[in-house]
Write an enzyme that holds these catalytic residues in place. Structure first.
Site, short mmCIF file in Angstrom:
data_model
loop_
_atom_site.label_atom_id
_atom_site.label_comp_id
_atom_site.label_asym_id
_atom_site.label_seq_id
_atom_site.Cartn_x
_atom_site.Cartn_y
_atom_site.Cartn_z
CB CYS A 32 61.50 28.20 31.95
SG CYS A 32 60.00 27.25 31.63
CG HIS A 70 60.36 32.30 29.44
ND1 HIS A 70 61.43 31.67 28.85
CD2 HIS A 70 59.47 31.33 29.79
CE1 HIS A 70 61.21 30.36 28.84
NE2 HIS A 70 60.03 30.13 29.39
CD GLU A 103 63.49 34.68 28.13
OE1 GLU A 103 63.19 33.57 27.63
OE2 GLU A 103 63.57 34.87 29.36
#
Length: 609
Positions: A434, A561, A563
């Protein structure tokens, strides 16, 4: 009497008006086939209710049951989107764009499910829903009160959300695990406590199990485990109308048998229903601890499921056992420098830490995270805090890889730019997420393309060379839920790039987003002429999603993102790439992943144990 299934069917066929409560009159129909496990906490906060709730879900799922989860947060915020990471840890983002408590990330990772924003109940959401109904006249002139209107809304919300499928099928769960945030006795939790007390009465015996997580401390002077805090916590819980079925006792060391007997006597909970959650080397041991103490048997007995034909099997946790054991045996370290501005609180980057851990364990490396405050890398720190400056640069230069996570605001941005420059110039593996991607673009424009005034309009609204700009559909006046949020599709533009290979040569991927600013599409051609490749874009081709530096060992930035979709059994491909590049395994990994059989059109970083 009627057989249970026929009785349930008969009740389900009745109109809502047929189901009543003696205290408050008419109540909505209850889904009696659903089982509920409520997890509460006492004595102090931070005992690990979220991990306990997730582990209970893992245990029940391993028994063959479908499991869903709900997190109740008693704060007045509508969601976690505008809350500071310093206060509340990271904001976890769901597929539907919900900005929720980080515990929902634990649920998704442990249970491998996909939750929605409605799985996170807050006081703000409940009151907003009730006020909206009052304004529409739904209460027909009644005086709107906490009891019954707020408490009814809480119960209706739980029933409705518990029935939503979360495992990729169209079937609802068998068991809903509910975690009540905060500590028993908190003022803001009182409406939820009252609602849950009513709810346990409504669903009836055999459909509701209360697990109370409490602390059994050891005073260093005395050296013995003390039960009094738990006794008082249970007494307070009972005074509020809830009786624990199971005690989950947190402690540093295993509970002594006489302590269990004492807790059983004073808390009126059978010894067989007292489980000990002592400190372990990694949280993947928690479901195994529960299994070894037969916690599943205790829960299933309370829920009326411990009999032949109701539970398919004993819990099968061979993958969890292997993973937990493997983690404990790791010895070869891989050092990752985490360059951010919330480095003082690890929960601020919890999902990133978990994704790094998933990848490192998969590649047989012991993860070492070096926290580098980005402000300490800046030139001003060399004058103001020289010791911190030297330490930060020492950690950065000693790392095998660099990760710059997302964030908002201009504090520490120059330090992140310097970290990206260090990684690019020294061929150190780099992953920017990001904001981490945006600052890599800014650094490239300044250092390689000699555009000295290149910047983001987030940091300089009057930037002469705005290479990162505000999204056209964003709001500059409202902060909550106004970003580009949730799962969005990214299409690969280059087939032989590292990112596409890591995603098993997929044509596109679905990953979660949370941002207001993006790379200026009008400058993309200039960047690509200068050697920076935009290998992933959205369906319009105007939004840049993935950058790569082809001449670098591993220099990748993503607007999304990754993750949030990482799982213990299936790490995020890009985090695998970072760890592999940082430990000398990238070439082998790329050969393995690019040769994998995958869908020609789709690869979603998701399913896993």
């Amino acid at each position: 009497s009627e057989p249970p299934k026929k009785a349930a069917a008969a009740r389900a066929s009745q109109p809502a008006s047929a189901v009543t409560d003696r205290r408050f009159g008419k109540l909505p129909r209850v889904y009696v086939d659903m089982k509920y496990v409520l997890v509460t906490g006492g004595v102090v906060s931070g005992l690990g209710k979220g991990v306990t709730a997730s582990s209970i879900g893992v245990l029940l799922k391993a028994c063959g049951l479908r499991v869903t989860s709900i997190k109740i947060d008693p704060y007045l915020n509508t969601d976690a989107g505008t809350m500071s990471p310093f206060e509340h840890g990271e904001v976890f983002v769901l597929d539907d764009g919900g900005e929720v408590d980080l515990d929902l990330g634990n649920y998704e990772r442990f249970l491998d499910i996909k939750l929605t924003r409605d799985n996170n109940i807050t006081t703000g959401k409940i009151y907003q829903a009730v006020i909206n109904k009052e304004r529409k006249g739904d209460y027909l002139g009644k005086t709107v009160q906490v009891v019954p209107h707020i408490t009814d809304e809480i119960q209706d919300w739980i029933e409705r959300v518990a029935m939503n499928p979360v495992d990729g099928t169209d079937k609802p769960a068998d068991v809903c695990v509910i975690e009540l945030g905060g500590t028993i006795g908190d003022i803001e939790s009182m409406p939820f406590i009252e609602a849950l007390g009513q709810f346990s009465y409504r669903v009836g015996p055999g459909n509701f199990c209360l697990v109370h997580v409490s602390l059994v401390p050891v005073l260093t002077v005395v050296g013995e485990q003390k039960t009094k805090p738990t006794q008082h916590s249970v007494r307070g819980l009972r005074g509020l109308g809830l009786m624990p079925d199971i005690l989950a006792c947190r402690s540093t060391q295993p509970l002594e048998e006489n302590v269990k007997l004492k807790l059983s006597q004073f808390c009126q909970v059978p010894v067989s229903n007292i489980v000990n959650l002592h400190d372990v080397t990694n949280i993947w041991h928690i479901p195994l601890l529960l299994r070894d103490q037969r916690a599943h048997e205790a829960i299933l007995k309370v829920l009326g499921l411990w009999c032949v034909g109701k539970v398919p099997q004993e819990p099968k946790l061979s993958e969890w056992t292997e993973r937990a054991s493997r983690f404990d045996k790791l010895k070869s370290p891989v050092r990752i420098a985490m360059v951010g501005k919330y480095t003082g609180i690890s929960d601020s980057y919890l999902s990133i830490l978990k994704a790094l851990l998933h990848a490192s364990v998969a590649l047989d490396r012991k993860l070492v995270v070096d926290w580098v405050p980005s402000c300490d890398l800046e030139d001003s720190a060399a004058v103001e805090t020289p010791d911190a400056y030297e330490k930060a640069w020492g950690l950065l230069k000693g790392a095998n890889g660099v990760l710059v996570p997302g964030g908002f605001g201009d504090r520490g941005v120059q330090g992140k730019i310097l970290a990206a420059k260090h990684a690019r110039e020294n061929n150190v593996p780099y992953l920017g997420i990001c904001l981490g991607m945006q600052i890599a673009v800014i650094e490239y424009a300044r250092s390689v393309m000699k555009l000295r005034d290149a910047n983001s309009t987030e940091f300089d609204p009057a930037a002469k060379t705005p290479c990162v700009i505000f999204m056209p559909e964003g709001s500059k006046t409202h902060m909550g839920a106004t970003m580009r949020l949730g799962s969005r599709r990214t299409f690969f533009q280059v087939n032989n790039c590292k990112s596409a290979k890591l995603y098993a040569n997929a044509n596109y991927v679905d990953e979660r987003h949370r941002h207001r600013y993006e790379v200026n599409p009008d400058m993309v051609s200039e960047f690509e002429k200068a050697g920076l490749s935009f290998v992933g874009r959205d369906e319009s081709g105007r939004r840049m999603e993935i950058i790569e530096l082809p001449t670098h060992k591993f220099f990748v930035g993503t607007q999304f993102h990754p993750e949030f979709n990482s799982r213990p059994g299936k790490p995020s491909p890009l985090f695998l790439g970072l760890i592999a590049a940082s430990s000398g395994q990238l070439e082998h990994l790329l050969q393995r992943t690019s040769g994998a059989v995958s869908s020609p059109t789709r690869c979603i970083a998701g399913p896993g144990a």
